[in-house]
Motif scaffolding. Structure first.
Motif, short mmCIF file in Angstrom:
data_model
loop_
_atom_site.label_atom_id
_atom_site.label_comp_id
_atom_site.label_asym_id
_atom_site.label_seq_id
_atom_site.Cartn_x
_atom_site.Cartn_y
_atom_site.Cartn_z
N HIS A 173 -45.97 -32.13 -18.14
CA HIS A 173 -45.29 -32.03 -19.66
C HIS A 173 -46.18 -32.11 -20.56
O HIS A 173 -46.10 -31.19 -21.50
CB HIS A 173 -44.38 -33.32 -19.71
N ARG A 208 -47.99 -28.69 -20.61
CA ARG A 208 -46.99 -27.40 -20.18
C ARG A 208 -47.36 -26.12 -20.16
O ARG A 208 -47.18 -25.35 -19.20
CB ARG A 208 -45.77 -27.49 -21.40
N LYS A 209 -48.32 -25.75 -21.21
CA LYS A 209 -48.83 -24.23 -21.32
C LYS A 209 -49.72 -23.92 -20.10
O LYS A 209 -49.53 -23.07 -19.36
CB LYS A 209 -49.47 -23.99 -22.63
N ARG A 228 -47.89 -23.71 -16.85
CA ARG A 228 -46.93 -22.52 -16.89
C ARG A 228 -47.91 -21.54 -16.14
O ARG A 228 -47.53 -20.56 -15.54
CB ARG A 228 -46.54 -22.18 -18.19
N VAL A 276 -41.05 -26.45 -15.73
CA VAL A 276 -41.99 -26.17 -16.78
C VAL A 276 -41.64 -25.01 -17.55
O VAL A 276 -42.00 -24.37 -18.49
CB VAL A 276 -43.15 -26.06 -16.01
#
Lengths: 199, 199, 199, 199
Positions: free
Chosen positions: A107, A110-111, A114, A169
């Motif tokens: 969390h 996140r980036k 991803r 995500v």
DNA sequence: TCCTAAGCGAGACGGTACGTCTTGTCTTCCA
DNA sequence: TGGAAGACAAGACGTACCGTCTCGCTTAGGA
């Protein structure tokens, strides 16, 4: 003969180089995803010569693996700490302890996640990450998983978990981490019931 | 949709070329795994010029995708046929119809599947294969999957299925296909129960 | 203009590579003529990787141009030396100083020149070579060339010279270089007469 | 092998195809220069299938040669006509008869000639064109060209002529054709003087 | 009028070269 | 002595043409 203590400084220098490389890799993964990154790119970002890279890691993969090992260690430490906190009294009712930690980590970053496990990732990353999760699951999996061999059970859960994470995500309005963890534990229930045959 | 019967011969020739390429790819995947195959290799194996390859497919990927689309279509046809056979009377008690077909297919072509989804595979193959399974699962997934969004549920099941298959296909003494299918359906049970709210 | 004396060794290595490439090109031109040579061939002959070639020159053309620039510089040096020797006293009576040098060069390297400007050559080589000769002619051309613009005069003479050379170099029993040079200068006479308006 | 005089119409059809191809080539040469033209391009412009092209000409070159042969024949016809008009009386005073015709032709079709012999041309075109001019010069060259072998003299003049033409055709404000022809004939004078040893 | 030989368009095919990109090794110099 | 710079070989990539070929359509002439 003053050489031995010297090496400490060098090692520290090495460590900084490694650190820079790892950071650059993470950045780039977040930006473009694993597959579109060349060793050259990582080096440029880290302000490091390409030949130096190869003197530290044989591969782009190796660099990643190093990073994931750190992450795994950290997650296991967290899980252990959590287990210790509830020093056996209640024992997180039927859930995997690593899950929440990892989900929260995903969390926050996140980036990066991803880039790692989402759409634009690459095989190696997914594979390595899945392997890590398999190890995490295995450690908390009860001995008996009715019918299914233990290894298969671990892989089922890990693959599901990773996929769930990958889905989560990418969401625009994702569930709170705790709920996702709860969801996972609920889905994992059938394989955990054997855990407390008495209760 | 090459429907015009004008130049049937050309289409037939193309089709045979495509066929040869696809066959060569499958062979090579079984032998070495996706990542170690160059377009050149596929062409040599298929006795086809490299430029011809590129006039049919833009990529190694595209070739694979084409093959998987065929497989998917075939499996859906099978699943449909099975559904028709039991023309709604019993409605396969709580199980995914595609599963057994795919598992049996994997059983027969064990070597290819090892190359595709097993250890030595590559990202693209796994990804594409997983996507295919997601589509297959989605089609048979009941509308409501308590709590979990439908897409997430499909991905959970598909990822688990693929992982299970990957594990199974590497086993020396694997379970019979039917038992694996049963196992999968049992693991999927929690998400299928919403299916018949009445019963 | 790699002037910085920092990494002399690297430059030296590069220079040797370039040298090898140039030599290989010359050999091959002599053997087959420009058009039938692929970059690959030059590299093989020079024992050099194709990618290395492209890290030095963007083209087969560029390699050639480099070589011609050297030749031009050499010829200009010779012409200058000759002019200096006869320090203005007699001033080569009405002739182009570069001519004899270039003709003798062509004589010694007959085979290469056959490949370059003879029958089996290619457009680029001829063109580049002609451009070089145009530059050489221009330098020695008197300011006034009655009627004809200077540039046109230079091109007329250069084209004629090259064609003459091309004819000469293919001959089985050619004239001695000095006689060819004399012939050229005689043919060029009308355009040089303006040179000494007094006489 | 279109030997049988049976089907005149078919031959007429072929002729129209050839015509279209030649026209398209000329257009494209004017636009882009020889080297940047692919067979494909010519066909598209001429609305003709690529395979049809190859059933008429083996090469892009062959197409060009065909065109140049026509041009040469035309120029020779003109030169002959001119010679006939002045039926031997004055015999164009010391000049090449073909020159003016060719120069005027180049003037009218300036764009095409720019593509053919100007900067952006290619080896083949220049070479072919030069060969044609060599033939034209040869025909009018007197037997004795003091000192220089006849063939060499022809090549000297032809090369000079072509270069002159190439220069002229690129000019923004070019001389009138007649003046250019005069200039050429003046430059050629030394080689023509042997023509009338008596006079 | 039919039929048959051609010209023709479409495009598959194998092949060759191109110029680009990345990888991993090795060498040389600098701090 | 470690790291930066970068030369180098190897080899895959996707593109562009080439020249050959096979296939069917069309069409004009002779039967």
């Amino acid at each position: 003969m003053t050489q031995l203590p010297l090496n400490a400084a060098l090692d520290r220098r090495s460590a900084r180089t490694r650190e820079a490389l790892r950071g650059a890799l993470v950045d780039l993964i977040a930006e473009r995803g694993w597959d579109d990154i060349a060793v050259q790119d990582v080096c440029e970002r880290a302000n490091i010569g390409r030949s130096t890279f190869y003197s530290h890691y044989p591969n782009k993969d190796a660099l990643l693996v190093g990073g994931l090992e750190d992450l795994q260690a950290e997650l296991q430490r967290q899980a252990q700490a959590q287990a210790d906190r509830s020093h056996g009294v209640i024992d997180t009712p039927g859930g995997f302890r690593f899950a929440l930690g990892l989900i929260e980590h995903a969390h926050e970053q996140r980036k990066i996640f991803r880039g790692m496990i989402g759409r634009r990732s690459g095989y190696v990353v997914q594979q390595r990450f899945r392997e890590m999760v398999i190890r995490l699951v295995s450690e908390e999996l009860p001995a008996s998983t009715d019918g299914l061999p233990r290894q298969a059970a671990a892989r089922w859960l890990a693959a599901g978990f990773v996929e769930l994470l990958s889905w989560w995500v990418e969401q625009r309005a994702p569930l709170p981490p705790a709920e996702l963890a709860a969801l996972f534990n609920q889905l994992a229930q059938p394989l955990l019931q054997a855990r407390r045959p008495s209760s």
